[in-house]
Design an enzyme around this catalytic site. Sequence first.
Site: not given
Ligand code: GLY
Ligand code: MN
Ligand code: MN
Length: 461
Positions: A36, A358, A365, A408, A412, A429
Site C-alpha cells: 500500500d 533531444h 525527453h 550531448e 564509448y 559524454r
Molecule cells: N539523461 C537522459 C538523456 O541524456 O537523454
Molecule cells: Mn539528454
Molecule cells: Mn542526460
Amino acid sequence: MNSALYAQRRARLAAQLGPDGIAIVPTAPEQPRNRDTDFLYRHDSYFYYLTGFTEPNAWLVLAGDGRATLFCAPKDLEREIWDGYRLGPEAAPAALGVDEAVSVATLDTTLPRLLENRGTVWYPFATYPGLETRVDGWLQKVRARVRFGALCPEQQRDLCGPLDEMRLVKDAHEQDIMRRAADISARAHVRAMQTSARMLRAGQDVREYHLDAELLHEFRLGGSQYPAYGSIVAAGANACVLHYRADAAPVRAGELVLIDAGCELDGYASDITRTFPADGRFTGPQRALYDLVLASQDAAVAATRAGQRFNDPHEATVKVLAQGLLDLGLLDANKVGSVQDVIDNRSYFQFYMHRTGHWLGMDVHDCGSYVEPTQVGEVSERKDPLSGELIKNRPSRILQPGMVLTIEPGLYVRPAEGVPEQFHNIGIRIEDDAIVTENGCELITRGVPVHADEIEALMRE
Ligand code: GLY
Ligand code: MN
Ligand code: MN
C-alpha cells in the site's frame, strides 16, 4: 501561482479545438510501488501545462469556446489528515482560474453531459492504458440520450498534436524555470566532482552512490522536487553502459567518472552530463578523447540556432568525431576509408551510437515533432548502411527561438580487436542544455565547467 498564464494556454488550445470541439485532459494516476505504498507522485505534464495543478485524481475538460471545467478531489478532512491538503472544488476556480470545478466523484455522470452536442472529442491518445475505454464509456452514455435529442460526438482526435506543438516552444516563464533548474543541476555536478577528488585525496573508499548522494543533496538544497530521471553515476568502464544507474562500484583514481544527472524544478527538467577524472587529473589518452568529444560539442553548439535544422548539430558532431577517430587510430583509414566514408557507412557507430540531442522541457525527453511540420510530405528513402533497412526520411525540424534541446555527444570505447588498448573502457559524454535564440543558442548549464583544464582546476580546490 500565476493563474493567468495557464488561462492563456487554455485559450490558445481552445482556439484549436474547433467551436464544437471539447478536450479531456487527465492527470497522471498514482502508481503503487509495493503493497500500500505508492511511487512518489508526479503529475501529468500536459495537465500541468494547462492548469498548474499538481494534485492527483484530477481532470481538465476544455470546451472549444474556452470554458474550463476542473474535476478534482473533494475536501475530506479524514483523507487530508492522512494524505495532506486538498484544494477542493470550492476553492479551485479562484485559485486556478478555471470557470467551474466539481468533485471528481461525479466524473462519470457529469462528463457525458459536457460531451453532449459536441462534434469532436479530443484527448491524448496512447498515454494512459484504459483512457480510450473510459472515453468509450462516456460516449455510450451520450448515445443513450440521443432519443431525447442529444447529439453524440462523431470524431475523436489526438490532443497530443496541438499540445506538443505548444509545449515545444518555451515561453519566458518556462525558460526562467529551466535556467534555474539548470543552475541547481550545475551546482550538483560541481559538488560531485569536488567530493570525488577530496575523498580520494583523503584516502577514503569512494563509491558511485557517494557521488549520487552529493547530487541529491544539492538538488533538494536548491528546492528541486526530485531528479528529472534516474541519475547515472558510472565509474570507469561502467561509463560505456549508456543506461547505467548510480550503483555501488568503486570510484578509483586514474579512472573517469561519467555523471548524467539533472533535477526537476517546478515541473521542468534539466539534463547535464559531465565526465571527469575521479582524482582530478586526466591521463593522456583520457584527455585526447575528452578534447575530441568537446570539439564535437563545440561544432554542434555552433550549428544550433534559429533557422538551422534539428539534425544539423548531430551532423556537425559526427563530422568532428569521424575525423578524430581516424586521427587517434580508433578507426583505421586502410579499413574504413576517408572521413566521408566513415560518415556514409556509419563506421563511427561502434563508438558513438546515440544521437546528439533531444527536446527538453517538462519531460526530459520532451514532446514535439522532430519532423518539420511544413514538410511532412517530402519523403525520401535511404538504405541504412549497417542494418540494410530501408528508412523513410522527412526533413528535420527547423529550429525556432524558444525551443530547448540538449547537445550531448559522446564516445564509448569497448575493448575490441584493432582498438588501441590505451583507450579501452573509456566512456565520455558531455551534455549541455541549450535554448535556441535568433543568432545562436544560450547554454544554460555552463555553471559547471566543461573544459578539461577548468575541471582539473575546480577539482584541485
Ligand atoms: N539523461 C537522459 C538523456 O541524456 O537523454
Ligand atoms: Mn539528454
Ligand atoms: Mn542526460
